[in-house]
Design a protein around this motif. Sequence first.
Motif, PDB file in Angstrom:
ATOM      1  N   LYS A  85       0.834  -1.203   0.000  1.00 34.37           N
ATOM      2  CA  LYS A  85       0.000   0.000   0.000  1.00 34.37           C
ATOM      3  C   LYS A  85       0.867   1.250   0.000  1.00 34.37           C
ATOM      4  O   LYS A  85       0.569   2.218  -0.699  1.00 34.37           O
ATOM      5  N   LEU A  86       1.933   1.228   0.776  1.00 31.33           N
ATOM      6  CA  LEU A  86       2.850   2.372   0.778  1.00 31.33           C
ATOM      7  C   LEU A  86       3.381   2.633  -0.621  1.00 31.33           C
ATOM      8  O   LEU A  86       3.404   3.774  -1.095  1.00 31.33           O
ATOM      9  N   LYS A  87       3.800   1.571  -1.300  1.00 30.76           N
ATOM     10  CA  LYS A  87       4.363   1.739  -2.641  1.00 30.76           C
ATOM     11  C   LYS A  87       3.339   2.345  -3.588  1.00 30.76           C
ATOM     12  O   LYS A  87       3.648   3.270  -4.346  1.00 30.76           O
ATOM     13  N   ARG A  88       2.134   1.829  -3.549  1.00 28.16           N
ATOM     14  CA  ARG A  88       1.101   2.354  -4.439  1.00 28.16           C
ATOM     15  C   ARG A  88       0.819   3.822  -4.119  1.00 28.16           C
ATOM     16  O   ARG A  88       0.759   4.670  -5.011  1.00 28.16           O
ATOM     17  N   THR A  89       0.679   4.099  -2.824  1.00 25.28           N
ATOM     18  CA  THR A  89       0.303   5.452  -2.432  1.00 25.28           C
ATOM     19  C   THR A  89       1.425   6.442  -2.710  1.00 25.28           C
ATOM     20  O   THR A  89       1.172   7.588  -3.100  1.00 25.28           O
ATOM     21  N   LEU A  90       2.650   6.004  -2.533  1.00 27.18           N
ATOM     22  CA  LEU A  90       3.784   6.910  -2.739  1.00 27.18           C
ATOM     23  C   LEU A  90       3.807   7.476  -4.150  1.00 27.18           C
ATOM     24  O   LEU A  90       4.225   8.618  -4.372  1.00 27.18           O
ATOM     25  N   ARG A  91       3.334   6.683  -5.108  1.00 25.75           N
ATOM     26  CA  ARG A  91       3.328   7.144  -6.499  1.00 25.75           C
ATOM     27  C   ARG A  91       2.201   8.120  -6.772  1.00 25.75           C
ATOM     28  O   ARG A  91       2.242   8.862  -7.736  1.00 25.75           O
TER      29      ARG A  91
END
Lengths: 251, 251
Positions: free
Chosen positions: B163-169
Amino acid sequence: MIEQLRTFDFPINSPKMPKKLSDHIKEVPLGLSVDCVVFGYDDIDKDLKILLIKSETPEFEGSWSLLGDLIQANESLKESAARTLAKRTGLSDIYLEQVRAFGIPERHPGGRVITIAYYSLIKVEDYELNIDKLDLEAKWFSINKIGKLAFDHNLILNHCLNKLKRTLREQPIGFSMLPDKFTLKQLQNLYEAVLDVEFDRRNFRRKLKKIDVLLELPETQQDVAHRPAKLYSFDKKKYQSLLKSGKHFSL
Amino acid sequence: MIEQLRTFDFPINSPKMPKKLSDHIKEVPLGLSVDCVVFGYDDIDKDLKILLIKSETPEFEGSWSLLGDLIQANESLKESAARTLAKRTGLSDIYLEQVRAFGIPERHPGGRVITIAYYSLIKVEDYELNIDKLDLEAKWFSINKIGKLAFDHNLILNHCLNKLKRTLREQPIGFSMLPDKFTLKQLQNLYEAVLDVEFDRRNFRRKLKKIDVLLELPETQQDVAHRPAKLYSFDKKKYQSLLKSGKHFSL
DNA sequence: ACAAAAGTGTTTATTATACACCCATGT
DNA sequence: ACATGGGTGTATAATAAACACTTTTGT
């Protein structure tokens, strides 16, 4: 700066030892429920719909409500959602995706109840096959015509709809709301209805051809007063190959 | 087909009336907890780290564990997560985002406990300021060197990391893990560390200039043995304007 | 023959990628 | 003067967007 992430090994001397779990459960009684936003696509109205029931909670008598139930002792969250859906629709093997938990203390007038929200996608034709087995009042509502729902269900619905929109663009989930055999126009209409955008027909078709997850069937539409469209089905194997080759479904 | 979404108004004659909520709570005792994956960015190692504590649950003695606690009667889920973080880090106003609930019946050896997972982003420098107020063993681990954790915490961690990876983008959240003033290189390193990709320096900088959510400060790095880099800060107002104009942060 | 929706290609604009040289500072 | 990372521009490729005519079927 260089030391910023070094470890700090303090002795464990927490003033109060953690309470026993069983004591805590007695002291903080709470209930846990699941609530399902059931999405279905109406190919006639070209409209996204959700399935609602009359609330069974006295405080919300007369209100419409998401499909929900309290969680049983030996079922997982998803099993609980699936059971709830089966009870209300007669369907099993429904696409189910957890969205998030909702848990402000005041959300249930009868006590502290935290709920885990799921959204589910169903083929309305499948639901129709089961309606005579059901004995509960349920009704499809256009997503654009939802009034005030019971509990915090409007809030939950919004979250679920947003998650559906995001996921629809990145995963091949739209097919779960279409018949097994569908035309490209039906697929496009579904995307336009859910995402509330318009696609150019030629660009949409080209993109799907490029993604290559559809199987062109040797069949066409029947009984239409114009050139019949080709029928397609979603090809899981093609989708697996796509993923294996490091690519992604994206619309 | 045209009738597929008509309403079916069955009389409500469910064989068993729904049980009272209070009865259900007694019959299905369960606990609810929050677990936080605390992410921090290590600018020296150029590495994403997470904060773990020694498990306080006897069955997992010696194991490392996420920061978690049982939910209290009068706090919301997010408040509970914030309280847990404050207890373990001394910090308030931490970026907190719910990920999902985890609830298979076997996940806690001491009884039925459903947990709501959050991830949080902290500036490690802020954490450092508070360590002397804390009395609990906590340690930063590189995201690439996490062993077997207590409970289902590895599973939870994976979900939170994804989720962090998706949100970071898609959202400007990376700044929550950097000092208030940072260089573009620091920002790029953070993105590369979290997403595990490499960006071209010129393209990365051009993109950020185009998005226009950074404020160029009239300051530069100090004490570096080369041309000092300009310092920037994240400009919330610029970001609001971006959103208002219908655009989105995207990297 | 007409109405109605299906089906198809090309051009243009936008966005992403790849790539190399000069600049400012500390030693 | 040199070593180190900071800072910048341009050309090319890939992707997205805009757009109009022909085809097939039922009436």
